[in-house]
Design a protein around this motif. Structure first.
Motif, PDB file in Angstrom:
ATOM      1  N   ALA A  19       0.843  -1.207   0.000  1.00 35.26           N
ATOM      2  CA  ALA A  19       0.000   0.000   0.000  1.00 35.26           C
ATOM      3  C   ALA A  19       0.878   1.257   0.000  1.00 35.26           C
ATOM      4  O   ALA A  19       0.574   2.242  -0.689  1.00 35.26           O
ATOM      5  N   LEU A  20       1.959   1.212   0.757  1.00 38.06           N
ATOM      6  CA  LEU A  20       2.890   2.349   0.768  1.00 38.06           C
ATOM      7  C   LEU A  20       3.498   2.562  -0.619  1.00 38.06           C
ATOM      8  O   LEU A  20       3.621   3.686  -1.106  1.00 38.06           O
ATOM      9  N   ARG A  21       3.863   1.463  -1.241  1.00 39.60           N
ATOM     10  CA  ARG A  21       4.450   1.537  -2.584  1.00 39.60           C
ATOM     11  C   ARG A  21       3.473   2.217  -3.564  1.00 39.60           C
ATOM     12  O   ARG A  21       3.861   3.074  -4.357  1.00 39.60           O
ATOM     13  N   ASP A  22       2.221   1.811  -3.443  1.00 36.37           N
ATOM     14  CA  ASP A  22       1.197   2.416  -4.306  1.00 36.37           C
ATOM     15  C   ASP A  22       1.096   3.916  -4.055  1.00 36.37           C
ATOM     16  O   ASP A  22       0.746   4.683  -4.956  1.00 36.37           O
ATOM     17  N   GLN A  23       1.373   4.321  -2.839  1.00 36.39           N
ATOM     18  CA  GLN A  23       1.311   5.752  -2.506  1.00 36.39           C
ATOM     19  C   GLN A  23       2.637   6.455  -2.742  1.00 36.39           C
ATOM     20  O   GLN A  23       2.812   7.606  -2.338  1.00 36.39           O
ATOM     21  N   GLY A  24       3.587   5.744  -3.336  1.00 38.76           N
ATOM     22  CA  GLY A  24       4.854   6.391  -3.689  1.00 38.76           C
ATOM     23  C   GLY A  24       5.880   6.404  -2.568  1.00 38.76           C
ATOM     24  O   GLY A  24       6.842   7.174  -2.608  1.00 38.76           O
ATOM     25  N   VAL A  25       5.670   5.541  -1.559  1.00 41.12           N
ATOM     26  CA  VAL A  25       6.657   5.456  -0.473  1.00 41.12           C
ATOM     27  C   VAL A  25       7.252   4.041  -0.469  1.00 41.12           C
ATOM     28  O   VAL A  25       6.541   3.059  -0.282  1.00 41.12           O
ATOM     29  N   LEU A  26       8.572   3.967  -0.700  1.00 38.95           N
ATOM     30  CA  LEU A  26       9.230   2.662  -0.741  1.00 38.95           C
ATOM     31  C   LEU A  26       9.889   2.356   0.592  1.00 38.95           C
ATOM     32  O   LEU A  26      10.725   3.129   1.065  1.00 38.95           O
ATOM     33  N   VAL A  27       9.514   1.222   1.199  1.00 38.42           N
ATOM     34  CA  VAL A  27      10.238   0.727   2.365  1.00 38.42           C
ATOM     35  C   VAL A  27      10.715  -0.687   2.018  1.00 38.42           C
ATOM     36  O   VAL A  27      10.500  -1.157   0.902  1.00 38.42           O
ATOM     37  N   ARG A  28      11.423  -1.357   2.933  1.00 39.06           N
ATOM     38  CA  ARG A  28      11.914  -2.700   2.614  1.00 39.06           C
ATOM     39  C   ARG A  28      11.120  -3.741   3.396  1.00 39.06           C
ATOM     40  O   ARG A  28      10.912  -3.600   4.606  1.00 39.06           O
ATOM     41  N   TYR A  29      10.700  -4.761   2.694  1.00 41.40           N
ATOM     42  CA  TYR A  29       9.975  -5.864   3.315  1.00 41.40           C
ATOM     43  C   TYR A  29      10.698  -7.167   2.996  1.00 41.40           C
ATOM     44  O   TYR A  29      11.075  -7.412   1.845  1.00 41.40           O
ATOM     45  N   PHE A  30      10.942  -7.989   4.018  1.00 40.23           N
ATOM     46  CA  PHE A  30      11.625  -9.272   3.823  1.00 40.23           C
ATOM     47  C   PHE A  30      10.639 -10.398   4.086  1.00 40.23           C
ATOM     48  O   PHE A  30      10.210 -10.584   5.234  1.00 40.23           O
ATOM     49  N   LYS A  31      10.304 -11.138   3.047  1.00 40.93           N
ATOM     50  CA  LYS A  31       9.357 -12.248   3.221  1.00 40.93           C
ATOM     51  C   LYS A  31      10.131 -13.460   3.726  1.00 40.93           C
ATOM     52  O   LYS A  31      10.462 -14.372   2.945  1.00 40.93           O
ATOM     53  N   GLN A  32      10.452 -13.437   5.010  1.00 42.48           N
ATOM     54  CA  GLN A  32      11.180 -14.579   5.577  1.00 42.48           C
ATOM     55  C   GLN A  32      10.724 -14.816   7.009  1.00 42.48           C
ATOM     56  O   GLN A  32      10.184 -13.916   7.667  1.00 42.48           O
ATOM     57  N   PRO A  33      10.910 -16.075   7.481  1.00 45.55           N
ATOM     58  CA  PRO A  33      10.377 -16.456   8.787  1.00 45.55           C
ATOM     59  C   PRO A  33      10.778 -15.482   9.893  1.00 45.55           C
ATOM     60  O   PRO A  33      11.871 -14.935   9.868  1.00 45.55           O
ATOM     61  N   ARG A  34       9.914 -15.274  10.825  1.00 47.18           N
ATOM     62  CA  ARG A  34      10.088 -14.448  12.040  1.00 47.18           C
ATOM     63  C   ARG A  34       9.987 -12.947  11.786  1.00 47.18           C
ATOM     64  O   ARG A  34       9.702 -12.204  12.712  1.00 47.18           O
ATOM     65  N   ILE A  35      10.282 -12.480  10.547  1.00 43.12           N
ATOM     66  CA  ILE A  35      10.238 -11.031  10.327  1.00 43.12           C
ATOM     67  C   ILE A  35       9.271 -10.660   9.204  1.00 43.12           C
ATOM     68  O   ILE A  35       9.298  -9.538   8.710  1.00 43.12           O
TER      69      ILE A  35
END
Lengths: 353, 353
Positions: free
Chosen positions: B310-326
């Motif tokens: 949703a942030l990306r769609d609004q023009g804000v890039l953060v980092r997301y890691f699709k991995q266990p625990r995080i």
């Protein structure tokens, strides 16, 4: 040696680059740099990139530069790999394509970093002796092995290879990668880049350090079919994602675009090379016919090592390799006409003419 | 996968850097770049180096830069190794100090390039699970193994380590190299550089990409006792002699000298971080206490991956890691106050406050 180094580090035998002296100003004919400045368009492009954006990472996939290189060579951007100088490109190539147990063929007299990479990758190099006149025994590169590395023209001899010889080697090594190192190709050689779409085993390596007068910004590249380039990217991205900085990217893009400027400079170097060759011959040197921006010369009476040191004392740096078969030769980079005048003047004095 | 790739290349699993988008202008909070520009003195120094000398190779041993770094940290220049970004420095460190057969310890939640290097060097990594609150279980790093890599502060959590914990790990691993990756140390952590002369097994890795706002020029360095630095040079010189270009050298020298400028910028980032933490907490996020230029945040009601998109769609890039625990956390780089306003505004909208 430290107990903290692993077995791998303990067995390495690193490359020793030609000296970059800091003690005084020399006529510097020892590391095959281009005597002419980079294109003014390159300097402008870099200057424009010196801005606040340096806080941001560069493009890790070097898209703009790969596109320009692809356009220049009539290839696809996926056929272009960019590295931090052709030395890094060569290191990644050895790491990607050559198997530890299989012998990789290169000449006994050639760019001495190949031996270092072979060691780095635990290869068993198959060292092929050049003919007495330093031409390449093509057939010796045609027996089955684990890969081939062949510079065209060769260094430090300067000898070029006819395209038919390389085709023969490519045909005889269909299952192995043949790296053709074209660092010096633009000073009179014939490139094999047009063979890339025909040979899936051909990887051509280039640098912006020589022809493009940009040794100071560290950009090299490899050209080959997509599959080879993907392999290089896999290894590179397991090592360092961002190898080329923003300034180097800007400069390299401008250099590839301003080929007209560089063709003229290369032509000047070729003219100076041929003139210098004749002058050295008149002083009693035999000079290997060169297709590069350096010449490899040996004197009939005075030992090369003696001349090398005497030249250094006179403020002229050339390259001397104390190794079998070539320990009576000097490799002399082609400088400006004025620099070659100083070389010849110093040689006249040393040889007591 | 190609038959031309060797076994080594075929087993690699390369690092994937945070995206460097080209499609549109984002509020870019995804790769921990510094939101403030490099020191004006850095830009001047680089501009002055954009000249005809770019035709010449850079200093392969980076003497001037190593001297400046040594002065800054009160070390000897022989205790400084310079590389093409701290990623290259880390790659060389793994290649130099860790043995293939021995397990090297690093955390399950940490800089994901460590796992890639371990693969590159055929190590058998000993993955240590962080505690539930993402603190480091110091004792688990103290059992005999083949080396340790520990970032302080850790990424992507942002948590710093007390110096006593690192001392304990150093004392428990006297025969192995302990790499302390201080990429983010200048945003509130306590450096272990003062321990270098006491611990021959300590290697501290730094970068100019974060604190020095110079991700675009690719310079990192390692500090350690001479013996470790010699090892790094041996590996580096078996790979590429000239890794740092003339422009990067000029910029890095000026950056090290203008520490006062950078200290001020870091202080601003710390203030913004603490302010942003409070604002996110008010929005229902839990935020790991950070000593770096990013925060690691998780929302009580809305899934992090949903917010990330949703942030990306609004023009804000953060980092997301699709991995266990995080996989319910986002790593958010601290930008300027104005950028953080945009982040909070976008989050407000997404969370429907």
């Amino acid at each position: 040696m430290s107990s903290y180094w692993n077995q791998f580090a303990q067995k390495l035998d690193p490359y020793v680059p030609g000296e970059q002296p800091k003690d005084k100003k020399y006529v510097k004919l020892n590391t095959n740099e281009n005597p002419y400045p980079p294109s003014p368009k390159v300097l402008t492009a870099i200057s424009e990139a010196v801005n606040d954006q340096l806080r941001l990472y560069p493009d890790p996939t070097c898209d703009a530069l790969r596109q320009k290189i692809a356009n220049h060579f009539e290839l696809d951007p996926d056929q272009v790999f960019v590295g931090n100088g052709s030395d890094e490109v060569l290191a990644f190539s050895f790491m990607t394509f050559f198997e530890a147990e299989k012998p990789v063929a290169f000449a006994d007299i050639t760019y001495s970093f190949y031996k270092v990479y072979a060691n780095l990758c635990s290869l068993n190099p198959k060292i092929i002796a050049l003919n007495d006149d330093f031409t390449i025994p093509t057939d010796a590169f045609c027996s089955a092995n684990g890969g081939v590395v062949i510079p065209n023209p060769n260094a430090p001899t300067g000898r070029g290879l006819p395209i038919e010889a390389i085709k023969k080697i490519l045909n005889a090594n269909k299952d192995q990668v043949v790296i053709v190192d074209e660092a010096y190709i633009d000073f009179g050689g014939t490139s094999v880049v047009p063979l890339i779409n025909e040979y899936p085993n051909l990887l051509v390596v280039r640098t912006l350090s020589k022809y493009s007068s940009l040794a100071g910004i560290r950009v090299g590249f490899a050209l080959g079919q997509k599959d080879l380039i993907r392999g290089l990217n896999t290894v590179k991205n397991s090592f360092n994602s961002y190898t080329i900085d923003r300034l180097a990217l800007a400069g390299a893009c401008a250099a590839i675009e301003d080929d007209a400027y560089y063709r003229d400079q290369a032509q000047k170097i070729i003219v100076t090379r041929e003139k210098t060759t004749k002058r050295l011959q008149a002083l009693g040197f035999s000079v290997i016919p060169s297709q590069s921006n350096f010449i490899f010369a040996s004197h009939s009476d005075v030992n090369a090592e003696v001349i090398f040191h005497a030249l250094r004392d006179q403020g002229v740096l050339v390259r001397y390799f104390k190794q079998p078969r070539i320990d009576n030769y000097m490799r002399i980079t082609i400088g400006t006409d004025a620099e070659m005048d100083k070389l010849v003047e110093a040689l006249n004095e040393i040889l007591d003419n």
